[in-house]
Scaffold this motif. Sequence first.
Motif, mmCIF file in Angstrom:
data_model
loop_
_atom_site.group_PDB
_atom_site.id
_atom_site.type_symbol
_atom_site.label_atom_id
_atom_site.label_comp_id
_atom_site.label_asym_id
_atom_site.label_seq_id
_atom_site.Cartn_x
_atom_site.Cartn_y
_atom_site.Cartn_z
ATOM 1 N N GLN A 185 44.273 49.325 38.968
ATOM 2 C CA GLN A 185 44.739 49.654 37.618
ATOM 3 C C GLN A 185 44.663 48.459 36.681
ATOM 4 O O GLN A 185 44.761 48.612 35.469
ATOM 5 N N GLY A 186 44.535 47.261 37.220
ATOM 6 C CA GLY A 186 44.551 46.029 36.427
ATOM 7 C C GLY A 186 45.658 45.116 36.913
ATOM 8 O O GLY A 186 46.071 45.173 38.072
ATOM 9 N N THR A 187 46.127 44.241 36.044
ATOM 10 C CA THR A 187 47.227 43.339 36.394
ATOM 11 C C THR A 187 48.559 44.026 36.117
ATOM 12 O O THR A 187 48.783 44.554 35.026
ATOM 13 N N GLY A 231 39.875 43.749 31.803
ATOM 14 C CA GLY A 231 39.046 43.545 30.629
ATOM 15 C C GLY A 231 39.798 43.502 29.327
ATOM 16 O O GLY A 231 39.202 43.349 28.263
ATOM 17 N N ARG A 232 41.124 43.651 29.360
ATOM 18 C CA ARG A 232 41.937 43.587 28.147
ATOM 19 C C ARG A 232 43.096 42.640 28.363
ATOM 20 O O ARG A 232 43.808 42.727 29.363
ATOM 21 N N GLU A 233 43.289 41.722 27.437
ATOM 22 C CA GLU A 233 44.377 40.776 27.545
ATOM 23 C C GLU A 233 45.669 41.299 26.929
ATOM 24 O O GLU A 233 46.758 40.903 27.325
ATOM 25 N N GLU A 234 45.557 42.198 25.948
ATOM 26 C CA GLU A 234 46.766 42.688 25.289
ATOM 27 C C GLU A 234 47.510 43.656 26.209
ATOM 28 O O GLU A 234 46.937 44.210 27.152
#
Length: 290
Positions: A185-187, A231-234
Amino acid sequence: FEFNQRNGPRGSARESAARSEARGKGKGRMPVRKMLSLSVLNAVHRSGEDCGGRRFPSFRVSRDSHQPLKRQPPPLPDFTGVWHQVRHENADAYFTAMGYSFAMRKIMAPFFGQSTEVVSHDVAKQELHLKSINRRGVWTRTHVDNRPLPMRTADGQAVEGHAWWEKDEESGCMVYKTKLVGAKQGTLETWRWIDRSGDDDADDKENRPAEGPPPATEKRMVVKSIVYPDGREEEATHMFWHFESQQNSRSSPLLKSFEETYVAQTGGGARERLDGGHGDDGAIDDRRAA
């Protein structure tokens, strides 16, 4: 050196004062004005504050350097206890970002408000042991402050866990933050803190009976879960879990069993094992927790 019959030795008062000041400087003494100033400052800034109770910007003053020193950080909270969930916020949007389908979210929805957290927190050893329980399963894991640790997510993915403390500047509270890196899912990030915002609520005090037993709730814990897609920092989205702990939760059989089994046999001493080159993969039950 001349003698004056009226005033004694000429200039004796001035010379005596000069000699006294010179001796004071030589011995590291402080002028009276500065001593008084420091006394006033120390008196004004002597009060200690808890989360959100700050009245003055407290700092200590050094008599050696005459410069203000940075205020010591507030003490770290101890999360040890059995915590029962009382409410949640923004759960549907959070699990949507986590990749759960509409049908699965409808199935999970009744379980969102039925979680229990069993926490064994060793502040001195910098270890936090957690057991999350709901109707879908049990999830156990261990975090070690400022040390990466292999573990598994609630759905069994192998990830790397990180944990650290940060002070929230707005409230003054110390927040325990964890991050799981490597999930599909990401971080995944979690913030955990003790909520004392209602401890001194005037309305509660007015509505509280003058006589009777003290309120059952000892303290409140808030957990903020955040998902950062790859792929997204926000920040993609987040949800809040609100828990309450009972006064006798530290003597709960649930906590005692957790400490005698998982903590003593699996989770405890994680920092020592890390220092020796051994990790902990975060044991997880066959049943999966949300």
